[in-house]
Scaffold this motif. Structure first.
Motif, PDB file in Angstrom:
ATOM      1  N   ALA A 154      10.933  -2.903   7.639  1.00  0.00           N
ATOM      2  CA  ALA A 154      10.296  -4.090   8.219  1.00  0.00           C
ATOM      3  C   ALA A 154       8.863  -4.233   7.706  1.00  0.00           C
ATOM      4  O   ALA A 154       8.421  -5.335   7.348  1.00  0.00           O
ATOM      5  CB  ALA A 154      10.312  -4.015   9.747  1.00  0.00           C
ATOM      6  N   ALA A 155       8.131  -3.131   7.645  1.00  0.00           N
ATOM      7  CA  ALA A 155       6.743  -3.166   7.174  1.00  0.00           C
ATOM      8  C   ALA A 155       6.677  -3.524   5.688  1.00  0.00           C
ATOM      9  O   ALA A 155       5.820  -4.316   5.273  1.00  0.00           O
ATOM     10  CB  ALA A 155       6.075  -1.815   7.422  1.00  0.00           C
ATOM     11  N   PHE A 156       7.582  -2.983   4.879  1.00  0.00           N
ATOM     12  CA  PHE A 156       7.590  -3.287   3.446  1.00  0.00           C
ATOM     13  C   PHE A 156       7.955  -4.751   3.219  1.00  0.00           C
ATOM     14  O   PHE A 156       7.444  -5.395   2.303  1.00  0.00           O
ATOM     15  CB  PHE A 156       8.544  -2.366   2.693  1.00  0.00           C
ATOM     16  CG  PHE A 156       8.157  -0.904   2.732  1.00  0.00           C
ATOM     17  CD1 PHE A 156       6.893  -0.486   3.144  1.00  0.00           C
ATOM     18  CD2 PHE A 156       9.075   0.061   2.362  1.00  0.00           C
ATOM     19  CE1 PHE A 156       6.548   0.860   3.182  1.00  0.00           C
ATOM     20  CE2 PHE A 156       8.738   1.408   2.385  1.00  0.00           C
ATOM     21  CZ  PHE A 156       7.476   1.810   2.792  1.00  0.00           C
ATOM     22  N   THR A 157       8.846  -5.283   4.058  1.00  0.00           N
ATOM     23  CA  THR A 157       9.195  -6.704   3.970  1.00  0.00           C
ATOM     24  C   THR A 157       7.976  -7.560   4.279  1.00  0.00           C
ATOM     25  O   THR A 157       7.670  -8.507   3.541  1.00  0.00           O
ATOM     26  CB  THR A 157      10.355  -7.032   4.932  1.00  0.00           C
ATOM     27  OG1 THR A 157      11.503  -6.266   4.537  1.00  0.00           O
ATOM     28  CG2 THR A 157      10.695  -8.513   4.910  1.00  0.00           C
ATOM     29  N   GLN A 158       7.263  -7.224   5.346  1.00  0.00           N
ATOM     30  CA  GLN A 158       6.048  -7.973   5.695  1.00  0.00           C
ATOM     31  C   GLN A 158       5.024  -7.901   4.566  1.00  0.00           C
ATOM     32  O   GLN A 158       4.415  -8.912   4.211  1.00  0.00           O
ATOM     33  CB  GLN A 158       5.425  -7.422   6.977  1.00  0.00           C
ATOM     34  CG  GLN A 158       6.208  -7.708   8.227  1.00  0.00           C
ATOM     35  CD  GLN A 158       5.603  -7.015   9.454  1.00  0.00           C
ATOM     36  OE1 GLN A 158       4.744  -6.136   9.341  1.00  0.00           O
ATOM     37  NE2 GLN A 158       6.070  -7.413  10.620  1.00  0.00           N
ATOM     38  N   MET A 159       4.838  -6.726   4.004  1.00  0.00           N
ATOM     39  CA  MET A 159       3.863  -6.583   2.927  1.00  0.00           C
ATOM     40  C   MET A 159       4.302  -7.367   1.693  1.00  0.00           C
ATOM     41  O   MET A 159       3.492  -8.037   1.051  1.00  0.00           O
ATOM     42  CB  MET A 159       3.637  -5.119   2.569  1.00  0.00           C
ATOM     43  CG  MET A 159       2.580  -4.951   1.493  1.00  0.00           C
ATOM     44  SD  MET A 159       2.192  -3.213   1.196  1.00  0.00           S
ATOM     45  CE  MET A 159       1.180  -3.385  -0.279  1.00  0.00           C
ATOM     46  N   GLY A 160       5.581  -7.292   1.346  1.00  0.00           N
ATOM     47  CA  GLY A 160       6.083  -8.033   0.189  1.00  0.00           C
ATOM     48  C   GLY A 160       5.880  -9.532   0.347  1.00  0.00           C
ATOM     49  O   GLY A 160       5.453 -10.218  -0.587  1.00  0.00           O
ATOM     50  N   GLU A 161       6.169 -10.041   1.531  1.00  0.00           N
ATOM     51  CA  GLU A 161       5.973 -11.464   1.789  1.00  0.00           C
ATOM     52  C   GLU A 161       4.494 -11.837   1.737  1.00  0.00           C
ATOM     53  O   GLU A 161       4.128 -12.904   1.240  1.00  0.00           O
ATOM     54  CB  GLU A 161       6.591 -11.844   3.137  1.00  0.00           C
ATOM     55  CG  GLU A 161       8.107 -11.779   3.103  1.00  0.00           C
ATOM     56  CD  GLU A 161       8.765 -11.923   4.468  1.00  0.00           C
ATOM     57  OE1 GLU A 161       8.052 -11.927   5.502  1.00  0.00           O
ATOM     58  OE2 GLU A 161      10.013 -12.040   4.498  1.00  0.00           O
ATOM     59  N   ALA A 162       3.632 -10.943   2.216  1.00  0.00           N
ATOM     60  CA  ALA A 162       2.191 -11.196   2.182  1.00  0.00           C
ATOM     61  C   ALA A 162       1.659 -11.181   0.740  1.00  0.00           C
ATOM     62  O   ALA A 162       0.822 -12.017   0.378  1.00  0.00           O
ATOM     63  CB  ALA A 162       1.455 -10.181   3.044  1.00  0.00           C
ATOM     64  N   VAL A 163       2.141 -10.250  -0.083  1.00  0.00           N
ATOM     65  CA  VAL A 163       1.754 -10.227  -1.501  1.00  0.00           C
ATOM     66  C   VAL A 163       2.188 -11.527  -2.160  1.00  0.00           C
ATOM     67  O   VAL A 163       1.412 -12.167  -2.882  1.00  0.00           O
ATOM     68  CB  VAL A 163       2.360  -9.008  -2.239  1.00  0.00           C
ATOM     69  CG1 VAL A 163       2.236  -9.162  -3.751  1.00  0.00           C
ATOM     70  CG2 VAL A 163       1.700  -7.717  -1.783  1.00  0.00           C
ATOM     71  N   ARG A 164       3.434 -11.916  -1.920  1.00  0.00           N
ATOM     72  CA  ARG A 164       3.942 -13.166  -2.492  1.00  0.00           C
ATOM     73  C   ARG A 164       3.069 -14.346  -2.083  1.00  0.00           C
ATOM     74  O   ARG A 164       2.621 -15.131  -2.925  1.00  0.00           O
ATOM     75  CB  ARG A 164       5.380 -13.414  -2.033  1.00  0.00           C
ATOM     76  CG  ARG A 164       5.950 -14.752  -2.530  1.00  0.00           C
ATOM     77  CD  ARG A 164       7.132 -15.233  -1.720  1.00  0.00           C
ATOM     78  NE  ARG A 164       6.725 -15.429  -0.338  1.00  0.00           N
ATOM     79  CZ  ARG A 164       7.576 -15.393   0.692  1.00  0.00           C
ATOM     80  NH1 ARG A 164       8.851 -15.155   0.506  1.00  0.00           N
ATOM     81  NH2 ARG A 164       7.133 -15.597   1.924  1.00  0.00           N
ATOM     82  N   ASP A 165       2.818 -14.471  -0.779  1.00  0.00           N
ATOM     83  CA  ASP A 165       2.048 -15.605  -0.279  1.00  0.00           C
ATOM     84  C   ASP A 165       0.642 -15.632  -0.868  1.00  0.00           C
ATOM     85  O   ASP A 165       0.141 -16.688  -1.277  1.00  0.00           O
ATOM     86  CB  ASP A 165       1.983 -15.580   1.246  1.00  0.00           C
ATOM     87  CG  ASP A 165       3.343 -15.787   1.898  1.00  0.00           C
ATOM     88  OD1 ASP A 165       4.314 -16.169   1.199  1.00  0.00           O
ATOM     89  OD2 ASP A 165       3.445 -15.541   3.117  1.00  0.00           O
TER      90      ASP A 165
END
Length: 153
Positions: free
Chosen positions: A128-139
């Motif tokens: 869940a944390a890696f997903t949040q971070m990945g989405e934040a990097v993308r954004d």
């Protein structure tokens, strides 16, 4: 024996822009939901100081050691758990897919004698944390790229 937890996401920005976002430790505080504070030098063998925020857990300061880094491609750091009986390699990797798009992967690889004690619940929290971070990097990278594309210098 090894176990891995990973998240991959497509990013509509060049690999160079993603690297700029990922390698700017001071900037992490503005966009990174997992590591809200990051200090250190990107140099093999150097220690980073990261304030880690995993879902459902109190914030924790960790001090991993930079294992490897390749500009515009990857950053890996190493930490240990369970008294050194489990080694964790955390990775942030960028793969250019074209001139203005890339894939960002972030995950952790666990290995060691007490690997079985890295629980399924912990791996779910990490995912869940890696997903949040990945989405934040993308954004963040897409916002930077969009701003540069609309305001060329």
């Amino acid at each position: 024996m090894q176990r891995a937890v990973e998240h991959r996401i497509g990013v509509q920005a060049p690999a160079e822009v993603i690297w700029e976002v990922v390698s700017d430790f001071e900037g992490w505080t503005h966009w990174n939901p997992l590591y809200r504070r990051a200090e250190g030098v990107m140099k093999v063998g150097s220690t980073l100081v990261l304030e880690q925020h995993l879902p459902g857990q109190a914030p924790m300061v960790i001090q991993p050691v930079v294992q490897d880094w390749v500009p515009y491609e990857q950053l890996h750091w190493r930490s240990s758990r369970l008294g050194g009986f489990v080694t964790a390699i955390r990775y942030l990797e960028i793969e250019a897919m074209g001139p203005a798009n890339a894939t960002f992967s972030n995950g952790e690889l666990f290995m060691g004698m007490l690997l079985r004690f890295v629980s399924r619940d912990e791996r779910r929290r990490l995912k869940a944390a890696f997903t949040q971070m990945g989405e934040a990097v993308r954004d963040r990278a897409e916002a930077v790229w969009s701003e540069r594309s609309s305001n060329p210098t």
